[in-house]
Design an enzyme around this catalytic site. Structure first.
Site, PDB file in Angstrom:
ATOM      1  NE  ARG A 114       6.773  -3.114   2.380  1.00 29.70           N
ATOM      2  CZ  ARG A 114       6.851  -3.249   3.700  1.00 29.70           C
ATOM      3  NH1 ARG A 114       8.011  -3.428   4.280  1.00 29.70           N
ATOM      4  NH2 ARG A 114       5.772  -3.218   4.452  1.00 29.70           N
ATOM      5  CG  ASP A 122       5.866   8.337   5.373  1.00 35.39           C
ATOM      6  OD1 ASP A 122       6.018   8.368   6.622  1.00 35.39           O
ATOM      7  OD2 ASP A 122       5.819   7.267   4.740  1.00 35.39           O
ATOM      8  CB  THR A 125      -0.929   5.240   5.574  1.00 36.29           C
ATOM      9  OG1 THR A 125      -2.352   5.169   5.583  1.00 36.29           O
ATOM     10  CG2 THR A 125      -0.489   6.599   5.096  1.00 36.29           C
ATOM     11  CB  CYS A 157      -4.745   0.928  -4.318  1.00 34.20           C
ATOM     12  SG  CYS A 157      -5.667   1.245  -5.823  1.00 34.20           S
ATOM     13  NE  ARG A 159      -5.930  -3.577   4.734  1.00 34.79           N
ATOM     14  CZ  ARG A 159      -5.306  -4.166   3.702  1.00 34.79           C
ATOM     15  NH1 ARG A 159      -5.338  -3.638   2.503  1.00 34.79           N
ATOM     16  NH2 ARG A 159      -4.667  -5.306   3.887  1.00 34.79           N
ATOM     17  CG  ASP A 203      -8.020  -2.631  -4.929  1.00 34.85           C
ATOM     18  OD1 ASP A 203      -8.797  -3.311  -5.644  1.00 34.85           O
ATOM     19  OD2 ASP A 203      -7.049  -3.128  -4.322  1.00 34.85           O
ATOM     20  CD  GLU A 234     -11.991  -4.691   1.314  1.00 33.43           C
ATOM     21  OE1 GLU A 234     -11.481  -5.822   1.269  1.00 33.43           O
ATOM     22  OE2 GLU A 234     -11.347  -3.652   1.108  1.00 33.43           O
ATOM     23  CG  HIS A 277      -8.737  -5.930  -1.132  1.00 34.75           C
ATOM     24  ND1 HIS A 277      -8.965  -5.818   0.215  1.00 34.75           N
ATOM     25  CD2 HIS A 277      -7.379  -5.897  -1.266  1.00 34.75           C
ATOM     26  CE1 HIS A 277      -7.809  -5.722   0.851  1.00 34.75           C
ATOM     27  NE2 HIS A 277      -6.841  -5.771  -0.032  1.00 34.75           N
ATOM     28  CG  LEU A 278      -9.314  -7.045  -8.097  1.00 34.57           C
ATOM     29  CD1 LEU A 278      -9.656  -6.910  -9.587  1.00 34.57           C
ATOM     30  CD2 LEU A 278      -9.362  -8.517  -7.706  1.00 34.57           C
ATOM     31  N   GLY A 279      -5.521  -5.281  -5.548  1.00 37.83           N
ATOM     32  CA  GLY A 279      -4.142  -4.764  -5.597  1.00 37.83           C
ATOM     33  C   GLY A 279      -3.086  -5.854  -5.629  1.00 37.83           C
ATOM     34  CB  ALA A 280      -2.117  -8.375  -3.289  1.00 36.09           C
TER      35      ALA A 280
HETATM   36  N1  LIG Z   1      -5.027  -3.202  -2.239  1.00 32.24           N
HETATM   37  C1  LIG Z   1      -4.239  -4.207  -1.962  1.00 32.24           C
HETATM   38  O1  LIG Z   1      -4.495  -5.325  -2.388  1.00 32.24           O
HETATM   39  C2  LIG Z   1      -3.004  -3.992  -1.184  1.00 32.24           C
HETATM   40  C3  LIG Z   1      -2.982  -3.058  -0.199  1.00 32.24           C
HETATM   41  N2  LIG Z   1      -1.858  -2.883   0.566  1.00 32.24           N
HETATM   42  C4  LIG Z   1      -1.899  -1.851   1.588  1.00 32.24           C
HETATM   43  O2  LIG Z   1      -1.089  -0.767   1.158  1.00 32.24           O
HETATM   44  C5  LIG Z   1      -0.629  -0.036   2.301  1.00 32.24           C
HETATM   45  C6  LIG Z   1       0.848   0.292   2.159  1.00 32.24           C
HETATM   46  O3  LIG Z   1       1.609  -0.892   2.088  1.00 32.24           O
HETATM   47  P1  LIG Z   1       3.226  -0.832   2.070  1.00 32.24           P
HETATM   48  O4  LIG Z   1       3.669   0.275   1.204  1.00 32.24           O
HETATM   49  O5  LIG Z   1       3.693  -2.206   1.771  1.00 32.24           O
HETATM   50  O6  LIG Z   1       3.507  -0.477   3.584  1.00 32.24           O
HETATM   51  P2  LIG Z   1       4.803   0.250   4.200  1.00 32.24           P
HETATM   52  O7  LIG Z   1       4.785  -0.099   5.622  1.00 32.24           O
HETATM   53  O8  LIG Z   1       5.998  -0.068   3.379  1.00 32.24           O
HETATM   54  O9  LIG Z   1       4.487   1.784   4.042  1.00 32.24           O
HETATM   55  C7  LIG Z   1       3.564   2.473   4.790  1.00 32.24           C
HETATM   56  C8  LIG Z   1       4.062   3.895   4.935  1.00 32.24           C
HETATM   57  O10 LIG Z   1       3.051   4.655   5.585  1.00 32.24           O
HETATM   58  C9  LIG Z   1       3.702   5.587   6.411  1.00 32.24           C
HETATM   59  N3  LIG Z   1       2.787   6.064   7.435  1.00 32.24           N
HETATM   60  C10 LIG Z   1       2.416   5.479   8.584  1.00 32.24           C
HETATM   61  N4  LIG Z   1       1.568   6.260   9.263  1.00 32.24           N
HETATM   62  C11 LIG Z   1       1.396   7.381   8.518  1.00 32.24           C
HETATM   63  C12 LIG Z   1       0.633   8.551   8.695  1.00 32.24           C
HETATM   64  N5  LIG Z   1      -0.110   8.733   9.784  1.00 32.24           N
HETATM   65  N6  LIG Z   1       0.684   9.484   7.723  1.00 32.24           N
HETATM   66  C13 LIG Z   1       1.446   9.309   6.606  1.00 32.24           C
HETATM   67  N7  LIG Z   1       2.212   8.223   6.411  1.00 32.24           N
HETATM   68  C14 LIG Z   1       2.174   7.261   7.346  1.00 32.24           C
HETATM   69  C15 LIG Z   1       4.872   4.820   6.975  1.00 32.24           C
HETATM   70  O11 LIG Z   1       5.876   5.690   7.440  1.00 32.24           O
HETATM   71  C16 LIG Z   1       5.322   4.028   5.771  1.00 32.24           C
HETATM   72  O12 LIG Z   1       6.333   4.712   5.081  1.00 32.24           O
HETATM   73  C17 LIG Z   1      -0.999  -0.896   3.508  1.00 32.24           C
HETATM   74  O13 LIG Z   1      -2.205  -0.411   4.039  1.00 32.24           O
HETATM   75  C18 LIG Z   1      -1.260  -2.245   2.897  1.00 32.24           C
HETATM   76  O14 LIG Z   1      -2.115  -3.011   3.678  1.00 32.24           O
HETATM   77  C19 LIG Z   1      -0.725  -3.601   0.344  1.00 32.24           C
HETATM   78  C20 LIG Z   1      -0.694  -4.541  -0.643  1.00 32.24           C
HETATM   79  C21 LIG Z   1      -1.846  -4.831  -1.477  1.00 32.24           C
HETATM   80  O1  LIG Z   2      -1.325  -7.262   1.356  1.00 29.14           O
HETATM   81  C1  LIG Z   2      -2.255  -6.489   1.595  1.00 29.14           C
HETATM   82  O2  LIG Z   2      -2.239  -5.623   2.476  1.00 29.14           O
HETATM   83  C2  LIG Z   2      -3.483  -6.587   0.803  1.00 29.14           C
HETATM   84  O3  LIG Z   2      -4.339  -5.756   0.967  1.00 29.14           O
HETATM   85  C3  LIG Z   2      -3.698  -7.739  -0.059  1.00 29.14           C
HETATM   86  O4  LIG Z   2      -4.872  -8.355   0.422  1.00 29.14           O
HETATM   87  P1  LIG Z   2      -5.280  -9.810  -0.091  1.00 29.14           P
HETATM   88  O5  LIG Z   2      -4.196 -10.742   0.337  1.00 29.14           O
HETATM   89  O6  LIG Z   2      -5.391  -9.737  -1.584  1.00 29.14           O
HETATM   90  O7  LIG Z   2      -6.572 -10.118   0.578  1.00 29.14           O
END
Ligand SMILES: NC(=O)C1=CN([C@@H]2O[C@H](COP(=O)(O)OP(=O)(O)OC[C@H]3O[C@@H](n4cnc5c(N)ncnc54)[C@H](O)[C@@H]3O)[C@@H](O)[C@H]2O)C=CC1
Ligand SMILES: O=C(O)C(=O)COP(=O)(O)O
Length: 524
Positions: free
Chosen positions: A148, A168, A200, A227, A229, A253, A258, A276-279
């Protein structure tokens, strides 16, 4: 009354659906502040701060569901939750746009050195020549993880005139083409990208994905963005690459720990960070809180949840279609388990007729849970049924057939134990209910409800009277009775539905009757 512990900062407005329910009591406190009450909560709502460990789950003995108001569930021991039959849900798309925009903001800030320039101006300096950056236009962006967020980042990158190279392993060529990106191997992305951004989840496979070996494959002067993990880029491995100038700059991020404390990476001028402000936008927080709150309500109302990590996803529409079969499956499993009260190795479920076109995975899970329930002391439900079966060495499989035995739908369960096999078949008749139509080799018709008694005997005149007399003498009233046989004078059976459960004395008395071979109590 359901008690919900909200242990991280979750949007107040998003919690409204829960607050307006009379049946729900919300407690907003950190886990450490409610140590004495942990055993009283039915649900736990978290973001990334609360660590939902096995130890915590052990203390939350009443817990049925964990809701993550966000995407990443790496702070939740999902296996431990699954083992206990606890559903884990998340809000998978509520913060996608915020995280993608933050990634883009970080990337732009990184190549234009905005944070450094900002600090300089705030320090009353005016040093324009110290902050010469790079354009994003015309650069190659390597996106690792194209789900996503990765795909939203790519859309924005294309608008900036960047070329996007994606790695991916789970991405199909069709989807990549649709989104205007090209798929490459990890090595190709590493070697070609001017900027690499990771999106990822943090898993066994992705932890340290950008470590010493892979960082060495990147272009000299590469920029990195994380941004997603902490830990996907190995923080320790990064240090020599920053020292040598091989990596031109990093935007982080997220961190392995943390908050990161006095982390050596923070000493680098070309490492820019956010906590960790992404969301962390009003919009994303409202979205994710509303999503999990609504899911929690569905769960408490006995409706299916659609965003579960450890259950097959099920929409309301699909649930409504399978609901009856879900109950029938449960009964088939429950009855078969009691009938075959010996160790079993294998369950084989066959779906025929209209049920074969439905989401049978869920029905099979329900059947499995029904089967395991009399055999295990701990909670067993659709969440952990597959895991519990595996632990006990029970395999199971689904088949599909055209053989409906004349019914519109038919679920058949065959249980294989040592030297013994048992088959039970059931159908669901709309507006009438569940019927068992085949039991241990004999065609029959009874409702799988209440206190049942199975009697296998030789087909002789007077058997029904003899059984009735024994039950009458023990003050047991018969509600319904069904009889069936393989052939006249051969193997026959009775299924009785009783007004109360019978004790061992009644079973023994029945077993004394001539020509009765087996008597079994079955609770459905
Ligand atoms: N910084 C923040 O505040 C936020 C961080 N995140 C993090 O962002 C990351 C992605 O989130 P989404 O896009 O929603 O998840 P998603 O599940 O939609 O996408 C993850 C993608 O990674 C791929 N993937 C899995 N293993 C892989 C590998 N070994 N090599 C390459 N690709 C691989 C999957 O096929 C998938 O397409 C997650 O770690 C999530 O926790 C999400 C929201 C906010
Ligand atoms: O949704 C995620 O994976 C995030 O990293 C967002 O984390 P948070 O809810 O802001 O602590």
């Amino acid at each position: 009354m359901f008690r919900v512990l909200v242990s991280d900062a979750i949007s107040e407005e998003g919690l409204t659906p829960l607050r307006t329910s009379a049946n729900i009591d919300i407690v907003q406190k950190k886990v450490g502040e409610v140590e004495d009450e942990l055993h009283t909560f039915d649900a736990l709502l978290v973001r990334s701060a609360t660590k939902v460990t096995e130890e915590l789950l052990e203390k939350m003995t009443k817990l049925k569901i964990v809701g993550r108001a966000g995407v990443g569930v790496d702070n939740i021991d999902v296996d431990a939750a699954t083992k206990r039959g606890i559903v884990v849900i998340n809000a998978p798309n509520g913060n996608t746009i915020s995280a993608a925009e933050h990634t883009f903001a970080m990337m732009a800030a990184l190549v234009r050195r905005i944070p450094q320039a900002h600090i300089s101006v705030k320090s009353r300096e005016w040093n324009r020549s110290a902050f010469v950056g790079n354009e994003l236009f015309g650069k190659k962006l390597g996106v690792i993880g194209f789900g996503r967020i990765g795909s939203e980042v790519a859309k924005r990158a294309r608008a900036f005139g960047m070329t996007v190279h994606v790695y991916d392993p789970f991405l199909t060529k069709e989807r990549a083409e649709k989104l205007g990106v090209s798929i490459h191997s990890l090595d190709e992305v590493l070697a070609s990208a001017d900027i690499i951004t990771v999106h990822t989840p943090l898993t066994k496979e992705t932890r340290g994905l950008l470590g010493t070996e892979n960082l060495a494959k990147t272009k000299k002067g590469v920029y990195l963005v994380n941004c997603a993990r902490g830990g996907i880029i190995d923080e320790q491995a990064l240090i020599p690459f920053l020292e040598s100038g091989h990596v031109a700059g990093v935007a982080l991020d997220v961190f392995e720990q943390e908050p990161p404390g006095d982390h050596p990476l923070l000493a680098f001028d070309n490492v820019i960070t956010t906590p960790h402000l992404g969301a962390s936008t009003v919009e994303a927080q409202l979205n994710v809180a509303t999503q999990v709150a609504e899911e929690l309500l569905h769960f408490f109302e006995g409706q299916p949840v659609t965003s579960s990590i450890n259950l097959p996803a099920l929409s309301k529409d699909v649930y409504e279609k399978i609901q009856s079969f879900y109950h029938l499956g449960r009964k088939l499993g429950l009855i078969a388990s009691q009938f075959m009260n010996i160790p079993v190795q294998e369950l084989s479920v066959t779906y025929a007729g209209t049920v074969a076109d439905l989401e049978t995975t869920y029905i099979t899970r329900s059947l499995l849970a029904g089967f395991l329930r009399p055999r295990v002391a701990s909670t067993v439900n659709e969440v952990n049924a597959a895991m519990v079966a595996k632990e006990r060495g029970i395999t199971y499989g689904e088949k599909f057939s055209d053989e409906t035995h004349g019914y519109a739908n038919c679920i058949s369960l065959t249980v294989h134990g040592e030297n013994k096999t048992f088959t039970i078949k059931g159908t669901h008749v709309p507006n009438y209910g569940d019927r068992i139509v085949h039991f241990n080799g004999v065609a029959i018709d009874f409702a799988p409800e209440g206190h049942l008694l199975y009697i296998q005997h030789q087909d002789r005149p007077g058997m029904i009277g003899k059984v009735g007399n024994v039950l009458g003498a023990h003050d047991v009233n018969i509600a319904t009775m069904q009889v069936g046989r393989q052939e006249a004078g051969g193997k026959a059976m009775m299924i009785l539905s009783l007004d109360k459960p019978v004790d061992d004395a009644v079973l023994n008395a029945l077993a004394q009757i001539d020509d009765i071979e087996t008597v079994k109590r079955l609770e459905a």
